[in-house]
Design a protein around this motif. Structure first.
Motif, short mmCIF file in Angstrom:
data_model
loop_
_atom_site.label_atom_id
_atom_site.label_comp_id
_atom_site.label_asym_id
_atom_site.label_seq_id
_atom_site.Cartn_x
_atom_site.Cartn_y
_atom_site.Cartn_z
N SER A 128 98.22 84.97 20.52
CA SER A 128 97.63 84.26 21.96
C SER A 128 97.75 82.96 21.75
O SER A 128 98.18 82.32 20.93
CB SER A 128 96.17 84.72 22.03
N LYS A 129 97.48 82.33 23.18
CA LYS A 129 97.55 80.83 23.07
C LYS A 129 96.35 80.21 22.57
O LYS A 129 96.68 79.21 21.73
CB LYS A 129 97.60 80.45 24.84
N ASP A 130 95.43 80.54 22.47
CA ASP A 130 94.26 80.31 21.81
C ASP A 130 94.64 80.24 20.27
O ASP A 130 94.24 79.09 19.56
CB ASP A 130 93.11 81.06 21.84
N GLU A 131 95.18 81.36 19.59
CA GLU A 131 95.35 81.21 18.17
C GLU A 131 96.82 80.23 18.08
O GLU A 131 96.65 79.44 16.94
CB GLU A 131 96.05 82.59 17.75
N LEU A 132 97.56 80.02 18.78
CA LEU A 132 98.46 79.09 18.81
C LEU A 132 98.08 77.75 18.76
O LEU A 132 98.31 76.90 17.91
CB LEU A 132 99.36 79.33 20.12
N THR A 133 97.02 77.20 19.82
CA THR A 133 96.27 76.12 19.73
C THR A 133 95.78 75.87 18.27
O THR A 133 95.69 74.45 17.97
CB THR A 133 95.23 76.12 20.77
N LEU A 134 94.92 76.55 17.90
CA LEU A 134 94.65 76.39 16.38
C LEU A 134 95.45 76.03 15.45
O LEU A 134 95.33 75.29 14.59
CB LEU A 134 93.39 77.75 16.11
N LEU A 135 96.59 76.88 15.36
CA LEU A 135 97.55 76.70 14.34
C LEU A 135 98.42 75.08 14.74
O LEU A 135 98.58 74.48 13.83
CB LEU A 135 98.82 77.61 14.40
N MET A 136 98.54 74.82 16.08
CA MET A 136 98.94 73.45 16.38
C MET A 136 98.00 72.55 15.76
O MET A 136 98.60 71.45 15.18
CB MET A 136 98.97 73.31 17.96
N ALA A 137 96.73 72.56 15.89
CA ALA A 137 95.83 71.70 15.52
C ALA A 137 95.87 71.70 13.86
O ALA A 137 95.89 70.40 13.40
CB ALA A 137 94.43 72.04 15.85
N ASP A 138 95.87 72.68 13.19
CA ASP A 138 96.00 72.57 11.77
C ASP A 138 97.02 72.05 11.28
O ASP A 138 97.05 71.01 10.27
CB ASP A 138 95.90 74.05 11.33
N ALA A 139 98.27 72.21 12.01
CA ALA A 139 99.59 71.41 11.73
C ALA A 139 99.36 70.02 11.89
O ALA A 139 99.91 69.17 10.86
CB ALA A 139 100.63 72.02 12.31
N ALA A 140 98.98 69.66 13.09
CA ALA A 140 98.77 68.16 13.14
C ALA A 140 97.95 67.45 12.22
O ALA A 140 98.13 66.13 11.50
CB ALA A 140 98.34 68.02 14.70
N TYR A 141 96.74 68.03 12.02
CA TYR A 141 95.89 67.37 10.97
C TYR A 141 96.59 67.42 9.62
O TYR A 141 96.02 66.72 8.65
CB TYR A 141 94.39 68.11 11.10
N GLY A 142 97.31 68.18 9.56
CA GLY A 142 97.99 68.31 7.97
C GLY A 142 99.15 67.30 7.84
O GLY A 142 99.89 67.16 6.76
N GLU A 143 99.51 66.47 8.69
CA GLU A 143 100.62 65.64 8.94
C GLU A 143 100.45 64.54 8.03
O GLU A 143 101.33 63.67 7.74
CB GLU A 143 100.96 65.19 10.29
N GLN A 144 99.05 63.98 7.76
CA GLN A 144 98.66 63.08 6.67
C GLN A 144 97.69 63.41 5.75
O GLN A 144 96.71 64.04 6.29
CB GLN A 144 98.36 62.04 7.63
N GLY A 145 97.86 63.09 4.62
CA GLY A 145 96.88 63.28 3.47
C GLY A 145 96.51 61.87 2.83
O GLY A 145 96.40 60.94 3.45
#
Length: 327
Positions: free
Chosen positions: A142-159
């Motif tokens: 769903s779009k809701d699941e996609l949005t969570l995956l997007m956020a997790d990917a974005a937050y993972g761009e910098q460590g």
């Protein structure tokens, strides 16, 4: 033999090309958003997205985060080949490029970066990828699941570095600035969830762990540690929310923030001349020549410094209540 009707998205593509050729749209100019195109042409958002995707694939436009889709430089805008213009997808052939969940997520992030989270749809993602409408559903439900995956990917761009910088304050500064950079790059992150409903994302937890580890060992009770972590995140989220809102307001009205402020001049003058706000008038008068530039980076640094000064006072207070001292 009946003439083939041109698909709506190609009519939009041809019109934008015409406007660029005639100089109505110049390199760097923002082209209409998917929502504006959908309204103007009476088409679905997915159709408008497909038009912009086609122009992007041909090098005519490019996505610019926090701005939208803009006209590319002329030498990056070749006319598509004749064979490409004539090509028509054959539903009996499997010409769909290989998909992965990562490709779906990255396409969705690109849409949200350029057009805002409101413009995101599963149809739009499929159109951007050039695949069948239902194809992304093989990788996200769903779009809701996609949005969570997007956020997790974005937050993972910098460590964060190992070993960490010395001192709790330096660690908190690095953590806050890292979050701020990520929210500037992806302003839609600030729109996802209120503080009262935290997102259980692995990569977001990395940033929370960094802050909490910096506070650990300072004599603070667990509730205070969590409160301070939330305060840092709320500073970032609160300021970053304005990046997305400004982009939405500009897209909806076509008016820049400078033009909007100019339009408020009569109302501002009326408030100033009422005599009820002398401090406000004094502040305005001090900017009569130079003007005031609302700089979110400056506000972030000012807010971060004020927060950390307050943290330092709290740490010092707690250190005085126990043997030893805070580092």
């Amino acid at each position: 033999m009946a003439a083939t009707t041109e698909p709506p998205y190609l009519r939009i593509v041809r019109d934008i090309r015409r406007r660029i050729a005639e100089g109505d749209l110049r390199p760097g100019d923002r082209v209409p958003s998917t929502r504006q195109l959908a309204t103007e042409w009476g088409v679905a958002l997915a159709t408008a997205t497909r038009a912009l995707t086609t122009l992007s694939q041909d090098g005519v436009v490019r996505a610019q985060p926090r701005v939208g889709t803009v006209v590319a430089v002329p030498d990056a805008a070749p006319e598509p080949s004749r064979s490409r213009r004539r090509a028509t997808p054959n539903p009996t052939q499997s010409t769909e490029p290989e998909l992965t969940r990562e490709r779906v997520v990255r396409a969705a992030i690109a849409i949200a970066d350029a057009e805002g989270l409101e413009a995101l749809s599963m149809r739009g993602v499929a159109a951007r990828l050039g695949v069948a409408t239902m194809s992304p559903y093989r990788y996200v439900n769903s779009k809701d699941e996609l949005t969570l995956l997007m956020a997790d990917a974005a937050y993972g761009e910098q460590g964060y570095p190992e070993p960490p910088p010395a001192g709790w304050r330096a660690r908190l500064e690095l953590g806050a600035r890292t979050l701020w950079r990520l929210h500037q790059r992806h302003p839609w992150l600030a729109q996802l969830s209120p503080l009262t409903r935290p997102l259980p994302l692995p990569n977001l937890m990395v940033h929370g762990e960094w802050v909490l580890a910096a506070l650990d060992g300072l004599g603070l009770d667990p509730a205070t540690m969590l409160d301070l972590n939330i305060l840092i995140y709320s500073l970032v989220q609160g300021l970053a929310a304005n990046l997305e809102r400004e982009a939405q307001a500009r897209a909806a009205t076509g008016i820049s923030e400078e033009e909007w402020i100019d339009g408020q001049a009569p109302a501002i003058d009326a408030l100033a001349s009422s005599g009820s706000h002398p401090t406000y008038v004094k502040i305005l008068d001090s900017f009569a020549r130079t003007g005031y530039d609302l700089d979110l980076d400056r506000l972030f640094e000012t807010g971060l410094r004020a927060l950390l000064d307050g943290f330092a006072a709290l740490v010092q207070e707690r250190a005085g209540q126990r043997p030893g001292s805070a580092g």
